[in-house]
Design a protein around this motif. Structure first.
Motif, PDB file in Angstrom:
ATOM      1  N   ILE A 185       0.874  -1.181   0.000  1.00  0.00           N
ATOM      2  CA  ILE A 185       0.000   0.000   0.000  1.00  0.00           C
ATOM      3  C   ILE A 185       0.907   1.226   0.000  1.00  0.00           C
ATOM      4  O   ILE A 185       1.631   1.467   0.963  1.00  0.00           O
ATOM      5  CB  ILE A 185      -0.909   0.014   1.240  1.00  0.00           C
ATOM      6  N   ASN A 186       0.877   1.957  -1.099  1.00  0.00           N
ATOM      7  CA  ASN A 186       1.693   3.171  -1.228  1.00  0.00           C
ATOM      8  C   ASN A 186       0.723   4.340  -1.378  1.00  0.00           C
ATOM      9  O   ASN A 186       0.274   4.651  -2.472  1.00  0.00           O
ATOM     10  CB  ASN A 186       2.617   3.056  -2.445  1.00  0.00           C
ATOM     11  N   ALA A 187       0.367   4.941  -0.245  1.00  0.00           N
ATOM     12  CA  ALA A 187      -0.633   6.015  -0.255  1.00  0.00           C
ATOM     13  C   ALA A 187      -0.278   7.034   0.822  1.00  0.00           C
ATOM     14  O   ALA A 187      -0.120   6.673   1.989  1.00  0.00           O
ATOM     15  CB  ALA A 187      -2.023   5.437   0.006  1.00  0.00           C
ATOM     16  N   PRO A 188      -0.142   8.321   0.445  1.00  0.00           N
ATOM     17  CA  PRO A 188       0.284   9.349   1.406  1.00  0.00           C
ATOM     18  C   PRO A 188      -0.734   9.568   2.524  1.00  0.00           C
ATOM     19  O   PRO A 188      -1.939   9.494   2.305  1.00  0.00           O
ATOM     20  CB  PRO A 188       0.437  10.606   0.543  1.00  0.00           C
ATOM     21  N   LYS A 193      -9.007  16.526   7.465  1.00  0.00           N
ATOM     22  CA  LYS A 193      -9.408  17.939   7.548  1.00  0.00           C
ATOM     23  C   LYS A 193     -10.695  18.135   8.344  1.00  0.00           C
ATOM     24  O   LYS A 193     -10.957  19.236   8.829  1.00  0.00           O
ATOM     25  CB  LYS A 193      -9.554  18.545   6.150  1.00  0.00           C
ATOM     26  N   VAL A 194     -11.492  17.071   8.489  1.00  0.00           N
ATOM     27  CA  VAL A 194     -12.732  17.168   9.275  1.00  0.00           C
ATOM     28  C   VAL A 194     -12.478  16.795  10.726  1.00  0.00           C
ATOM     29  O   VAL A 194     -12.819  17.527  11.649  1.00  0.00           O
ATOM     30  CB  VAL A 194     -13.833  16.271   8.673  1.00  0.00           C
ATOM     31  N   ASP A 195     -11.864  15.635  10.944  1.00  0.00           N
ATOM     32  CA  ASP A 195     -11.536  15.165  12.289  1.00  0.00           C
ATOM     33  C   ASP A 195     -10.037  15.297  12.494  1.00  0.00           C
ATOM     34  O   ASP A 195      -9.256  14.457  12.057  1.00  0.00           O
ATOM     35  CB  ASP A 195     -11.969  13.703  12.448  1.00  0.00           C
ATOM     36  N   ARG A 196      -9.611  16.354  13.176  1.00  0.00           N
ATOM     37  CA  ARG A 196      -8.185  16.649  13.312  1.00  0.00           C
ATOM     38  C   ARG A 196      -7.446  15.653  14.200  1.00  0.00           C
ATOM     39  O   ARG A 196      -6.221  15.659  14.272  1.00  0.00           O
ATOM     40  CB  ARG A 196      -7.980  18.067  13.860  1.00  0.00           C
ATOM     41  N   GLN A 197      -8.203  14.794  14.905  1.00  0.00           N
ATOM     42  CA  GLN A 197      -7.571  13.774  15.741  1.00  0.00           C
ATOM     43  C   GLN A 197      -7.277  12.497  14.943  1.00  0.00           C
ATOM     44  O   GLN A 197      -6.649  11.579  15.463  1.00  0.00           O
ATOM     45  CB  GLN A 197      -8.481  13.423  16.928  1.00  0.00           C
ATOM     46  N   SER A 198      -7.734  12.460  13.708  1.00  0.00           N
ATOM     47  CA  SER A 198      -7.565  11.261  12.882  1.00  0.00           C
ATOM     48  C   SER A 198      -6.651  11.545  11.690  1.00  0.00           C
ATOM     49  O   SER A 198      -6.501  12.683  11.264  1.00  0.00           O
ATOM     50  CB  SER A 198      -8.927  10.770  12.370  1.00  0.00           C
ATOM     51  N   MET A 199      -6.063  10.485  11.179  1.00  0.00           N
ATOM     52  CA  MET A 199      -5.246  10.563   9.977  1.00  0.00           C
ATOM     53  C   MET A 199      -6.031   9.925   8.828  1.00  0.00           C
ATOM     54  O   MET A 199      -6.960   9.130   9.053  1.00  0.00           O
ATOM     55  CB  MET A 199      -3.913   9.830  10.178  1.00  0.00           C
ATOM     56  N   THR A 200      -5.649  10.263   7.606  1.00  0.00           N
ATOM     57  CA  THR A 200      -6.350   9.714   6.449  1.00  0.00           C
ATOM     58  C   THR A 200      -5.420   9.705   5.240  1.00  0.00           C
ATOM     59  O   THR A 200      -4.398  10.399   5.235  1.00  0.00           O
ATOM     60  CB  THR A 200      -7.618  10.536   6.138  1.00  0.00           C
ATOM     61  N   VAL A 201      -5.767   8.929   4.231  1.00  0.00           N
ATOM     62  CA  VAL A 201      -5.032   8.973   2.971  1.00  0.00           C
ATOM     63  C   VAL A 201      -5.467  10.219   2.222  1.00  0.00           C
ATOM     64  O   VAL A 201      -6.654  10.401   1.941  1.00  0.00           O
ATOM     65  CB  VAL A 201      -5.294   7.705   2.129  1.00  0.00           C
ATOM     66  N   THR A 202      -4.514  11.090   1.933  1.00  0.00           N
ATOM     67  CA  THR A 202      -4.820  12.367   1.290  1.00  0.00           C
ATOM     68  C   THR A 202      -3.576  12.909   0.601  1.00  0.00           C
ATOM     69  O   THR A 202      -2.450  12.556   0.957  1.00  0.00           O
ATOM     70  CB  THR A 202      -5.315  13.396   2.324  1.00  0.00           C
ATOM     71  N   ALA A 209       3.782   7.319   2.608  1.00  0.00           N
ATOM     72  CA  ALA A 209       3.539   6.217   3.528  1.00  0.00           C
ATOM     73  C   ALA A 209       3.464   4.923   2.729  1.00  0.00           C
ATOM     74  O   ALA A 209       2.689   4.810   1.782  1.00  0.00           O
ATOM     75  CB  ALA A 209       2.246   6.446   4.305  1.00  0.00           C
ATOM     76  N   VAL A 210       4.291   3.940   3.118  1.00  0.00           N
ATOM     77  CA  VAL A 210       4.338   2.659   2.409  1.00  0.00           C
ATOM     78  C   VAL A 210       4.261   1.520   3.421  1.00  0.00           C
ATOM     79  O   VAL A 210       5.055   1.457   4.361  1.00  0.00           O
ATOM     80  CB  VAL A 210       5.634   2.523   1.575  1.00  0.00           C
ATOM     81  N   THR A 211       3.279   0.633   3.212  1.00  0.00           N
ATOM     82  CA  THR A 211       3.099  -0.538   4.058  1.00  0.00           C
ATOM     83  C   THR A 211       3.050  -1.784   3.179  1.00  0.00           C
ATOM     84  O   THR A 211       2.322  -1.812   2.186  1.00  0.00           O
ATOM     85  CB  THR A 211       1.771  -0.459   4.853  1.00  0.00           C
ATOM     86  N   TYR A 243      -8.044   1.907   4.322  1.00  0.00           N
ATOM     87  CA  TYR A 243      -8.057   2.480   2.976  1.00  0.00           C
ATOM     88  C   TYR A 243      -8.302   1.414   1.908  1.00  0.00           C
ATOM     89  O   TYR A 243      -9.013   1.659   0.917  1.00  0.00           O
ATOM     90  CB  TYR A 243      -6.724   3.183   2.726  1.00  0.00           C
ATOM     91  N   ILE A 244      -7.753   0.205   2.106  1.00  0.00           N
ATOM     92  CA  ILE A 244      -7.951  -0.852   1.098  1.00  0.00           C
ATOM     93  C   ILE A 244      -9.171  -1.722   1.435  1.00  0.00           C
ATOM     94  O   ILE A 244      -9.418  -2.731   0.778  1.00  0.00           O
ATOM     95  CB  ILE A 244      -6.687  -1.725   0.924  1.00  0.00           C
ATOM     96  N   GLY A 245      -9.927  -1.324   2.484  1.00  0.00           N
ATOM     97  CA  GLY A 245     -11.185  -1.998   2.768  1.00  0.00           C
ATOM     98  C   GLY A 245     -11.120  -3.107   3.791  1.00  0.00           C
ATOM     99  O   GLY A 245     -12.078  -3.893   3.928  1.00  0.00           O
ATOM    100  N   TYR A 246     -10.010  -3.183   4.539  1.00  0.00           N
ATOM    101  CA  TYR A 246      -9.860  -4.237   5.538  1.00  0.00           C
ATOM    102  C   TYR A 246      -9.411  -3.621   6.872  1.00  0.00           C
ATOM    103  O   TYR A 246      -8.264  -3.790   7.293  1.00  0.00           O
ATOM    104  CB  TYR A 246      -8.847  -5.288   5.073  1.00  0.00           C
ATOM    105  N   PRO A 247     -10.317  -2.907   7.562  1.00  0.00           N
ATOM    106  CA  PRO A 247      -9.930  -2.242   8.817  1.00  0.00           C
ATOM    107  C   PRO A 247      -9.586  -3.239   9.913  1.00  0.00           C
ATOM    108  O   PRO A 247     -10.050  -4.386   9.908  1.00  0.00           O
ATOM    109  CB  PRO A 247     -11.184  -1.437   9.182  1.00  0.00           C
ATOM    110  N   LEU A 248      -8.770  -2.797  10.859  1.00  0.00           N
ATOM    111  CA  LEU A 248      -8.341  -3.665  11.942  1.00  0.00           C
ATOM    112  C   LEU A 248      -9.483  -3.996  12.896  1.00  0.00           C
ATOM    113  O   LEU A 248     -10.302  -3.140  13.219  1.00  0.00           O
ATOM    114  CB  LEU A 248      -7.202  -3.005  12.734  1.00  0.00           C
ATOM    115  N   VAL A 249      -9.492  -5.229  13.354  1.00  0.00           N
ATOM    116  CA  VAL A 249     -10.442  -5.657  14.376  1.00  0.00           C
ATOM    117  C   VAL A 249     -10.215  -4.849  15.651  1.00  0.00           C
ATOM    118  O   VAL A 249      -9.074  -4.666  16.083  1.00  0.00           O
ATOM    119  CB  VAL A 249     -10.260  -7.168  14.659  1.00  0.00           C
ATOM    120  N   GLY A 250     -11.290  -4.335  16.233  1.00  0.00           N
ATOM    121  CA  GLY A 250     -11.205  -3.620  17.506  1.00  0.00           C
ATOM    122  C   GLY A 250     -10.745  -2.186  17.416  1.00  0.00           C
ATOM    123  O   GLY A 250     -10.643  -1.509  18.443  1.00  0.00           O
ATOM    124  N   ASP A 251     -10.463  -1.693  16.215  1.00  0.00           N
ATOM    125  CA  ASP A 251      -9.954  -0.328  16.085  1.00  0.00           C
ATOM    126  C   ASP A 251     -11.089   0.677  16.342  1.00  0.00           C
ATOM    127  O   ASP A 251     -12.020   0.785  15.550  1.00  0.00           O
ATOM    128  CB  ASP A 251      -9.381  -0.117  14.680  1.00  0.00           C
TER     129      ASP A 251
END
Length: 304
Positions: A185-188, A193-202, A209-211, A243-251
């Protein structure tokens, strides 16, 4: 407060001042010198300079070394899970639920509080609230962290992170069945911009960011994966898997509300490897999955 006067020789012509000073005194890290320069504690011929100033023969350099800033973080005795320790570095297995360093609302019970009781020699590059901390993992992520016990080690470990030579492999349980055995996953990532406590691909005010991920085992509605970080952005694995549609369990921040009974995201920093700052030997450590993680994994297997 100490005041030191130096003079530049012909051989040192055109050397950057931060390099000149850190070479002059092996106890002064380049990062620390740069902080002094930015604070105006270093003057050349009675004038403040920038960190990239090129020294000239006969320059008179005055360094005003400020008194150490009193550390206002309280040392607390804790039963830390230390995997490795010597005069330069320490590797600790942080439990789930522990904050790495003090911050408003979390001034006690952090890993730093425990480290300060365990050892007094921690690097000061990151200031009084984050002594020795080179990198972080989230409060509800468990696993291995490297800690610098002096500025030399700190700079070396940070350089390795920047150069992407540190091995950081995480185990995670995600929602959904990933059909690819592995992927990248290569996505910055940047601040939402809406929830300043959260991060997002933008693409706005973001950083590379590379995972990389590998599937360990698939189940009906879940996948057990290993993720390897190439970069280290805030919440990187959590944001990328969502971002790729597989969020972590319990997040609680990036995952669905209805999930398995686990306190926070199922994410464990299980493998950490780096080059020792002094000996240059490659060291690698592995911490087993915590009990809660194992229990959730067992529940998924039984249901499957």
């Amino acid at each position: 407060m100490d005041i030191i006067e130096l003079q530049v020789s012909e051989e040192q012509k055109n050397e950057r001042i931060d390099k000149f000073l850190s070479t002059y005194n092996g106890e002064w890290s380049r990062s620390q010198v740069q902080i002094w320069i930015k604070e105006g504690s270093v003057k050349v011929n009675d004038n403040p300079v920038k960190t990239n100033y090129k020294c000239q023969p006969q320059d008179r350099i005055v360094v005003v070394i400020p008194d150490p800033e009193p550390l206002d973080v309280v040392a607390e005795q804790m039963n830390l899970d230390i995997y490795y320790e010597d005069q330069d570095v320490l590797v600790v297995n942080k439990p789930k639920g522990m904050v790495v360093h003090p911050a408003p609302g979390h001034m006690s019970g952090t890993l730093v509080n425990g480290l300060m009781a365990h050892c007094q020699d921690l690097s000061g590059i990151n200031g009084v609230l984050r002594p020795g901390i080179v990198h972080r993992i989230d409060k509800d992520t468990s696993g291995l962290l490297m800690v610098a016990k002096n500025d030399m080690a700190h700079e070396s470990l940070v350089d390795q992170l920047v150069n992407k030579t540190v091995t950081r492999r995480y185990k995670a349980i995600v929602h959904g069945s990933i059909q690819h055995d592995h992927g990248t996953i290569n996505a910055p990532i940047g601040r939402d911009k809406v929830d300043r406590q959260s991060m997002t691909v933008t693409n706005v005010s973001s950083k590379e960011a590379v995972t990389h991920f590998n599937v360990i085992e698939r189940y009906d509605n879940f996948t057990f994966v290993e993720c390897q970080l190439e970069t280290g952005r805030t919440h990187q694995i959590r944001v990328h898997m969502k971002y790729i549609g597989y969020p972590l369990v319990g997040d609680p921040k990036y995952g669905p509300k209805k999930t398995l009974p686990i306190n926070g995201q199922a994410l464990h920093a299980g493998i950490l490897g780096f080059e020792h700052p002094r000996t240059k030997e490659y060291l690698e450590f592995e911490a087993p999955l915590p009990l809660e993680f194992q229990q959730v994994l067992e529940q998924i297997k039984n249901n499957h």
